[in-house]
Design an enzyme around this catalytic site. Sequence first.
Site, short mmCIF file in Angstrom:
data_model
loop_
_atom_site.label_atom_id
_atom_site.label_comp_id
_atom_site.label_asym_id
_atom_site.label_seq_id
_atom_site.Cartn_x
_atom_site.Cartn_y
_atom_site.Cartn_z
N GLN A 54 -10.27 2.18 -3.37
CA GLN A 54 -9.85 1.83 -2.01
C GLN A 54 -8.55 2.54 -1.67
O GLN A 54 -7.60 2.55 -2.46
CB GLN A 54 -9.66 0.31 -1.89
CG GLN A 54 -9.30 -0.13 -0.48
CD GLN A 54 -9.34 -1.64 -0.29
OE1 GLN A 54 -9.89 -2.35 -1.11
NE2 GLN A 54 -8.78 -2.12 0.80
N ASP A 55 -8.51 3.15 -0.48
CA ASP A 55 -7.31 3.82 0.03
C ASP A 55 -6.85 4.97 -0.86
O ASP A 55 -5.65 5.14 -1.13
CB ASP A 55 -6.16 2.81 0.19
CG ASP A 55 -6.38 1.84 1.34
OD1 ASP A 55 -7.44 1.94 2.00
OD2 ASP A 55 -5.52 0.99 1.58
N ARG A 110 -14.40 3.30 10.08
CA ARG A 110 -14.19 2.14 10.93
C ARG A 110 -12.79 2.22 11.54
O ARG A 110 -11.89 2.87 10.98
CB ARG A 110 -14.37 0.83 10.16
CG ARG A 110 -13.44 0.66 8.96
CD ARG A 110 -13.65 -0.69 8.30
NE ARG A 110 -12.78 -0.89 7.16
CZ ARG A 110 -12.46 -2.09 6.67
NH1 ARG A 110 -12.94 -3.18 7.24
NH2 ARG A 110 -11.67 -2.20 5.62
N THR A 129 0.83 -1.21 0.00
CA THR A 129 0.00 0.00 0.00
C THR A 129 0.86 1.25 0.00
O THR A 129 0.59 2.23 -0.71
CB THR A 129 -0.93 0.00 1.22
OG1 THR A 129 -1.72 -1.20 1.21
CG2 THR A 129 -1.85 1.20 1.21
N TRP A 145 -9.26 1.43 12.22
CA TRP A 145 -8.13 0.67 11.72
C TRP A 145 -7.21 0.24 12.86
O TRP A 145 -6.71 -0.86 12.90
CB TRP A 145 -7.39 1.54 10.69
CG TRP A 145 -6.15 0.93 10.11
CD1 TRP A 145 -5.80 -0.39 10.09
CD2 TRP A 145 -5.10 1.63 9.44
NE1 TRP A 145 -4.60 -0.55 9.45
CE2 TRP A 145 -4.15 0.67 9.05
CE3 TRP A 145 -4.88 2.98 9.14
CZ2 TRP A 145 -2.98 1.02 8.36
CZ3 TRP A 145 -3.72 3.33 8.46
CH2 TRP A 145 -2.79 2.35 8.07
N ASP A 172 -12.32 2.64 2.95
CA ASP A 172 -11.28 3.32 3.75
C ASP A 172 -10.57 4.40 2.92
O ASP A 172 -9.35 4.54 3.00
CB ASP A 172 -10.23 2.31 4.23
CG ASP A 172 -10.82 1.17 5.03
OD1 ASP A 172 -11.93 1.33 5.55
OD2 ASP A 172 -10.15 0.12 5.14
N GLN A 182 -6.15 -2.04 -2.48
CA GLN A 182 -5.43 -0.85 -2.02
C GLN A 182 -4.68 -0.22 -3.19
O GLN A 182 -3.84 -0.86 -3.83
CB GLN A 182 -4.43 -1.21 -0.92
CG GLN A 182 -5.08 -1.64 0.38
CD GLN A 182 -5.24 -3.14 0.48
OE1 GLN A 182 -5.28 -3.85 -0.52
NE2 GLN A 182 -5.34 -3.64 1.70
#
Length: 563
Positions: free
Chosen positions: A377-378, A467, A325, A469, A399, A355
């Site tokens: 994502q990310d 959420r 990531t 992490w 996320d 990611q």
Amino acid sequence: MKGKVIVSAISIILVVGVVIGIVAGIHRNGTSASGSTMSASMKAVSSICAPTDYKEACMSSLDSVAQNASATPKDFIQAAVQATIEEVNKAFNLSVSLVDSTNDTRERMALGDCQELLQYAITELQASFAMVGDSDLHTMNDRVAELQNWLSAVVSYQQTCLDGVTQPQVKSAMQNGLLNSTQLTSNALAIVSEISTILSAFNIKININPSSRRLLGTTQVDQEGYPTWFSAADRKLLAAGGNKGNPRPNAVVAKNGSGQYRTIAAALAAYPKNLKGRYVIYVKAGIYDEYITVEKNQVNVFIYGDGPRKTIVTGRKNNRDGFSTFKTASFSAIGKGFIARSMGFRNTAGPEGHQAVALRVQSDLSAFFNCRVDGYQDTLYVQAHRQFYRNCVISGTVDFIFGDSATIIQNSLIIARRPMDNQQNTVTAQGRADKRETTGLVIHNCRIVPEVKLFPARFKIPSYLGRPWKEYSRTVIMETTLGDFIQPAGWMPWAGDYALNTLFYAEYANRGPGARTNRRVRWRGYKVITNRNEALQYTAGRFIQGNLWLKYTGAPFLLGLKH
């Protein structure tokens, strides 16, 4: 994948035993203590280690200083930081040696990331050591915010290292290798956070003068109130009202050859040595398919384009294709004082790439104005330090705003995109791993909405504000409009009851159909803020010390609450 970090506490009985043992063995003149009188040096160690969670490690790290009857609080604090540096160095060396223990390309890349991250950690710790040494005991309290900022970044770097390693045997070795350094970093952060109490225990009077506080690296201001490193272009920019013009560039980038450089990388490579002032790069309209890193030694870079839909940095690296990531980012900003305006950053890997970071930021005192950050994502990795985003557009799915920095996103549009059919949307995943870190994510006076394609399926794709992490995840959403696609519960668990009692999630004065809080989660760590003074703690002026530096970015900002 991001994973849990479970920090084990040392038994109170063990700590008491250690304290008794040390008290029995240390005396001011180095001989055994007689009677029950605690020596002056032991009292000093006890005062310094009192706020820490790992007292045995703390006392061991201060043992050499405790033998010096004339030691000052500065000596003890520096010893705590120096011990941390030594342990991080050991972990760095371990990451080097572990490379030869695996043939897995992904793991070798992750261990390479560890080496880079732990080197950043060492640099931040060395800066902390120097700052304590340069401080006047009576004004050391003025340096607390800076020290907390650096030590919080060290925690983030250690966690990022561990997150990237997935092979069980290698991960276990790296976790064990980092155990001492993570405990000592936590201790150093605890000590710094309680400097006022510690100094009082030493009968040292503290001079608290808010007007004297300054950010390390920001030199003295001149008679007009500007930092002395400000160039004429910087002053002209501020005088013009910030967003009414751009300074004269040091470098012009154009794909068609009409500038000095055809790539952004080439313009950054021309960054001058011993720069005094800002290095300004103007990037003409175009799609720049290149992976860019503003290195740590490239400070005060100001990059601006022709608009976030016209000047775009793009990439497609993703976790599915074997990249960590940390290494998927299309654009990474590391050097302190980075500013971007009217730029687009994107990652086109799509939701199936998992990611896939568009923009990764660890630049302290960094600011982004009128920018777009697009991915799935990310999307936006707000990795470390103090960051500010204003009038931006940020889009993604899972996320898609994550990291362990102290970040304010203000007056911006946050767009939830359509994920894969088996996924749920989560706007944030903040990664604070230590309860004393000064990090957190604040979304202030923004709009959180779904993209048009999400509307027909909005009830089939559950979407949440965030959420946890990491164990002490902290996110505050205030004075923000929330669309009706946000689930009534508002927030989503990471795994079971992990972090639900230790996180801090809060909402204040939000509006819109998704802002109703009567059906929100009932976690111990969640609350609805009703007190305005409490909400003010999370505004740009206080949370990221914006009153000390945002005025020098040349763009609009709000230090307090809107209403």
